[in-house]
Design a protein around this motif. Structure first.
Motif, short mmCIF file in Angstrom:
data_model
loop_
_atom_site.label_atom_id
_atom_site.label_comp_id
_atom_site.label_asym_id
_atom_site.label_seq_id
_atom_site.Cartn_x
_atom_site.Cartn_y
_atom_site.Cartn_z
N GLN A 1 13.09 5.15 -6.76
CA GLN A 1 12.11 5.12 -5.67
C GLN A 1 10.74 5.69 -6.09
O GLN A 1 9.86 5.89 -5.26
CB GLN A 1 12.64 5.92 -4.47
CG GLN A 1 13.72 5.16 -3.73
CD GLN A 1 14.70 6.08 -3.02
OE1 GLN A 1 14.37 7.19 -2.62
NE2 GLN A 1 15.93 5.60 -2.87
N TYR A 2 10.59 5.98 -7.36
CA TYR A 2 9.31 6.49 -7.85
C TYR A 2 8.21 5.48 -7.51
O TYR A 2 8.42 4.27 -7.59
CB TYR A 2 9.37 6.67 -9.37
CG TYR A 2 8.18 7.38 -9.95
CD1 TYR A 2 8.06 8.76 -9.85
CD2 TYR A 2 7.16 6.68 -10.59
CE1 TYR A 2 6.96 9.42 -10.39
CE2 TYR A 2 6.06 7.33 -11.12
CZ TYR A 2 5.98 8.71 -11.02
OH TYR A 2 4.88 9.36 -11.54
N ARG A 3 7.08 5.98 -7.08
CA ARG A 3 6.02 5.05 -6.68
C ARG A 3 5.11 4.77 -7.88
O ARG A 3 4.11 5.44 -8.10
CB ARG A 3 5.25 5.62 -5.49
CG ARG A 3 6.20 5.75 -4.28
CD ARG A 3 5.45 5.90 -2.99
NE ARG A 3 4.63 7.09 -2.98
CZ ARG A 3 3.50 7.22 -2.29
NH1 ARG A 3 3.04 6.22 -1.57
NH2 ARG A 3 2.84 8.34 -2.32
N TRP A 4 5.50 3.77 -8.67
CA TRP A 4 4.70 3.38 -9.82
C TRP A 4 3.40 2.76 -9.30
O TRP A 4 3.44 1.72 -8.61
CB TRP A 4 5.47 2.38 -10.68
CG TRP A 4 6.56 3.04 -11.49
CD1 TRP A 4 6.37 3.78 -12.62
CD2 TRP A 4 7.97 3.05 -11.23
NE1 TRP A 4 7.59 4.23 -13.10
CE2 TRP A 4 8.59 3.80 -12.28
CE3 TRP A 4 8.78 2.49 -10.25
CZ2 TRP A 4 9.96 4.00 -12.35
CZ3 TRP A 4 10.15 2.68 -10.33
CH2 TRP A 4 10.73 3.44 -11.36
N GLY A 5 2.30 3.38 -9.60
CA GLY A 5 1.04 2.93 -9.03
C GLY A 5 0.11 2.31 -10.06
O GLY A 5 0.41 2.24 -11.25
N ILE B 1 0.84 -1.19 0.00
CA ILE B 1 0.00 0.00 0.00
C ILE B 1 0.87 1.24 0.00
O ILE B 1 0.59 2.23 -0.67
CB ILE B 1 -0.96 -0.05 1.21
CG1 ILE B 1 -1.89 -1.26 1.01
CG2 ILE B 1 -1.77 1.21 1.34
CD1 ILE B 1 -2.40 -1.87 2.28
N ASP B 2 2.01 1.15 0.72
CA ASP B 2 2.94 2.27 0.78
C ASP B 2 3.65 2.52 -0.53
O ASP B 2 3.78 3.62 -1.01
CB ASP B 2 4.04 1.96 1.81
CG ASP B 2 3.72 2.60 3.13
OD1 ASP B 2 2.58 3.07 3.26
OD2 ASP B 2 4.60 2.59 4.00
N LYS B 3 4.14 1.43 -1.12
CA LYS B 3 5.05 1.58 -2.26
C LYS B 3 4.34 1.57 -3.59
O LYS B 3 4.87 2.04 -4.58
CB LYS B 3 6.09 0.44 -2.25
CG LYS B 3 7.07 0.57 -1.11
CD LYS B 3 8.22 -0.39 -1.27
CE LYS B 3 9.19 -0.26 -0.13
NZ LYS B 3 9.96 -1.48 0.06
N ASP C 1 -7.41 -2.18 -4.67
CA ASP C 1 -7.47 -3.02 -3.47
C ASP C 1 -6.33 -4.05 -3.45
O ASP C 1 -6.52 -5.20 -3.05
CB ASP C 1 -8.84 -3.73 -3.40
CG ASP C 1 -9.27 -3.92 -1.94
OD1 ASP C 1 -8.52 -3.43 -1.05
OD2 ASP C 1 -10.31 -4.55 -1.71
N LEU C 2 -5.18 -3.60 -3.84
CA LEU C 2 -4.01 -4.48 -3.89
C LEU C 2 -3.70 -5.11 -2.54
O LEU C 2 -3.28 -6.27 -2.47
CB LEU C 2 -2.81 -3.66 -4.41
CG LEU C 2 -1.47 -4.37 -4.54
CD1 LEU C 2 -1.58 -5.57 -5.46
CD2 LEU C 2 -0.42 -3.40 -5.09
N ARG D 1 0.99 -11.86 -5.30
CA ARG D 1 1.97 -12.90 -5.61
C ARG D 1 2.58 -12.70 -6.99
O ARG D 1 3.78 -12.85 -7.19
CB ARG D 1 1.33 -14.30 -5.50
CG ARG D 1 1.55 -14.91 -4.10
CD ARG D 1 1.34 -16.41 -4.13
NE ARG D 1 0.00 -16.74 -4.59
CZ ARG D 1 -1.07 -16.79 -3.80
NH1 ARG D 1 -0.96 -16.54 -2.51
NH2 ARG D 1 -2.25 -17.11 -4.29
N ALA D 2 1.73 -12.32 -7.94
CA ALA D 2 2.25 -12.09 -9.29
C ALA D 2 3.26 -10.93 -9.27
O ALA D 2 4.34 -11.02 -9.85
CB ALA D 2 1.10 -11.79 -10.25
N LEU D 3 2.91 -9.88 -8.53
CA LEU D 3 3.79 -8.70 -8.49
C LEU D 3 5.08 -8.98 -7.71
O LEU D 3 6.11 -8.38 -7.99
CB LEU D 3 3.06 -7.50 -7.88
CG LEU D 3 2.11 -6.77 -8.82
CD1 LEU D 3 1.36 -5.68 -8.07
CD2 LEU D 3 2.86 -6.16 -10.00
#
Ligand code: BYC
Length: 477
Positions: free
Chosen positions: A74-78, A8-10, A16-17, A25-27
């Protein structure tokens, strides 16, 4: 990458990850491979820089563009989808009127996966193509902009990988891995579409690419945003909000080059390209040659003029037309026709074909209209400086490798020529070795002083996100 908190942070998301174990698990496997790819293929020597970037942390007005200094690794790829529209339906094709699909319709699975993979493949490809350009940026402002484009292309890859992981099981995971394995320009394992294997060797090429090729992205994403597969539609809608800045970078980049050249031409009263080059700026003839190249390879990205693939994408409801729901017709296209160009008897002629088979061509025409407006704006800059030269789009059939014009030799004016006659003119029409040498020689070093710009480009009218032009957009540490 192994606790919910980390996710949730990164990975900011609205899918709803934190509670989706399958996706997590895939990620868990894919994210480290992505970081490996970024370190290898992302912008050269940039990993320790602090860059003033926008990050999307939510889809609402406050969250979609948050600006701060970030180290790119450290970019937060969302993962973001625009909120669902209640009651949304499939809006075209034989399934028109059905509720939009929330899961992959089994019979269309492979077609849909192929569309998603093709879209996804372009995103890392463009980062690879632009890898070295930061080393010769004309200013901190421009350096920051290319990095912004790069991290967002990375996020667009995440957007497609999300769909593959979430909806396509094992083969989705395999495709997601392959997206990190193909390489732009690689002889053995190239990117899927032609333009994404061409080098982007200098900043003029970069601005042309973001003006022309990112705009293909806009039109393709807009068509996919009409998809009956709702998660794809909602993902692409959100991607479009980011795409606008990329095209802005391209249009203003070329515009600023043209402006600087036109200003110096007027000031020194010169028009011969060699004299213009002697002033340390790019002559407009070279700009025209770059335009011819990037426009023509981008036209190819729309696919064949006559395409049964495009007809299937449409009939099934997977990929619509540009602004499909605003078009006033039956959204089935059964009895309609559309004009496409072709070569007959040594001339370019138009022929009517079933509209369903002409959907690539129609999208290409929508695109050309928008591109022409941008070229007109560049010409206004030239005109304002009292220079008679005008940039123009070459004929649609010029230098094409895909579709009806492929295999023909067509001049920028639309004349069908012999191969030998065309080749004799090639270096007048497209960037030649001497052009590349000249442009690259001008771009050897990086301009790092805040507010300073390379001689060959005018400063922008304003900075990024209300910051001044001389803001320290990148700190090198
Ligand atoms: N190069 O039926 P046809 C972006 C292949 S950019 C190589 O005429 P179709 C971005 C085609 O795959 C937007 N191959 O074409 C921009 C097919 O192969 P198969 C990217 C090509 O399928 C900047 C065969 O030729 N998104 O986002 O109707 C920075 C016959 O093709 C090319 C999409 O493209 C080519 N240029 O249409 C970052 C959207 N053109 O099936 C990002 C998804 C065609 O015979 N893709 N071929 O093996 C699509 O909608 C379609 O795949 C295409 C092609 C419009 C690309």
């Amino acid at each position: 990458m192994n606790s919910n908190i980390d996710y949730i942070d990164k990975i900011p998301n609205n899918v709803d990850l934190g509670r989706d174990r399958v996706l997590q698990r895939a990620l868990e496997h894919w994210q480290p491979a992505y970081m490996g790819w970024w370190y290898d293929m992302g912008p050269n020597e940039s990993h320790n820089y602090d860059v003033y970037l926008r990050t999307a942390i939510s889809v609402d007005a406050e969250g979609w563009a948050v600006f701060d200094y970030v180290k790119m690794p450290q970019y937060r790829w969302g993962i973001f989808l625009v909120p669902p529209t209640a009651g949304r339906e499939v809006n075209f094709g034989v399934n028109k009127g059905q509720p939009a699909w929330q899961d992959v319709p089994g019979e269309y699975r492979s077609m849909l996966r192929r569309l998603i993979v093709t879209q996804g493949d372009t995103e890392p490809a463009s980062v690879e193509q632009q890898k070295m350009l930061g080393m010769c940026a004309p200013s901190l402002y421009d350096l920051r902009n290319i990095y912004q484009v790069n991290v967002e292309e990375g996020r667009h890859l995440w957007a497609m990988v999300y769909l593959l992981h979430r909806y396509f099981g094992r083969d989705g995971r395999e495709e997601a891995e392959a997206l990190l394995e193909r390489r732009s320009g690689d002889v053995d394992n190239p990117r899927i579409l032609g333009a994404f294997n061409e080098p982007t060797p200098d900043w003029l090429a970069f601005y042309m690419f973001t003006f022309f090729t990112d705009r293909d992205g806009k039109f393709q994403l807009s068509s996919l945003a009409e998809s009956g597969f709702d998660p794809l539609a909602r993902t692409c809608r959100f991607m479009l909000t980011e795409e606008a800045h990329h095209m802005f970078v391209g249009e203003t980049g070329v515009g600023r080059i043209v402006q600087r050249t036109a200003e110096l031409m007027a000031e020194h009263k010169v028009d011969d390209p060699d004299h213009v080059r002697a002033l340390g700026v790019i002559d407009l003839q070279t700009v025209q040659r770059y335009l011819n190249f990037h426009y023509s390879v981008t036209l190819d990205l729309f696919g064949g003029d006559i395409s049964s693939n495009a007809a299937s994408f449409y009939t099934t409801g997977l990929k619509g037309r540009y602004e499909e729901t605003k078009i006033d017709d039956d959204h089935a296209l059964t009895d309609l026709t559309y004009k496409v160009g072709t070569v007959k008897g040594g001339r370019v002629v138009e022929e009517e074909i079933p509209a369903l088979n002409a959907l690539n061509e129609r999208l290409r025409d929508d695109y050309i209209g928008e591109v022409q407006a941008g070229v007109d704006r560049w010409n206004k800059i030239i005109e304002k400086n009292g220079i008679p030269f005008r940039l123009r789009l070459p004929h649609k059939g010029f230098h094409r490798q895909i579709g009806n014009f492929a295999g023909h030799h067509i001049s920028p004016e639309g004349e069908v020529m012999t191969a030998a006659a065309w080749k004799a003119k090639r270096d007048e029409w497209m960037p030649n070795a001497a052009d590349y040498t000249f442009v690259q020689a001008m771009m050897t070093g990086r301009v790092v002083e805040p507010g300073k710009f390379a001689n060959w480009i005018a400063p922008p009218r304003r900075g990024i996100h209300t910051q001044p032009i001389d803001f320290e957009y990148v700190r090198f540490n």
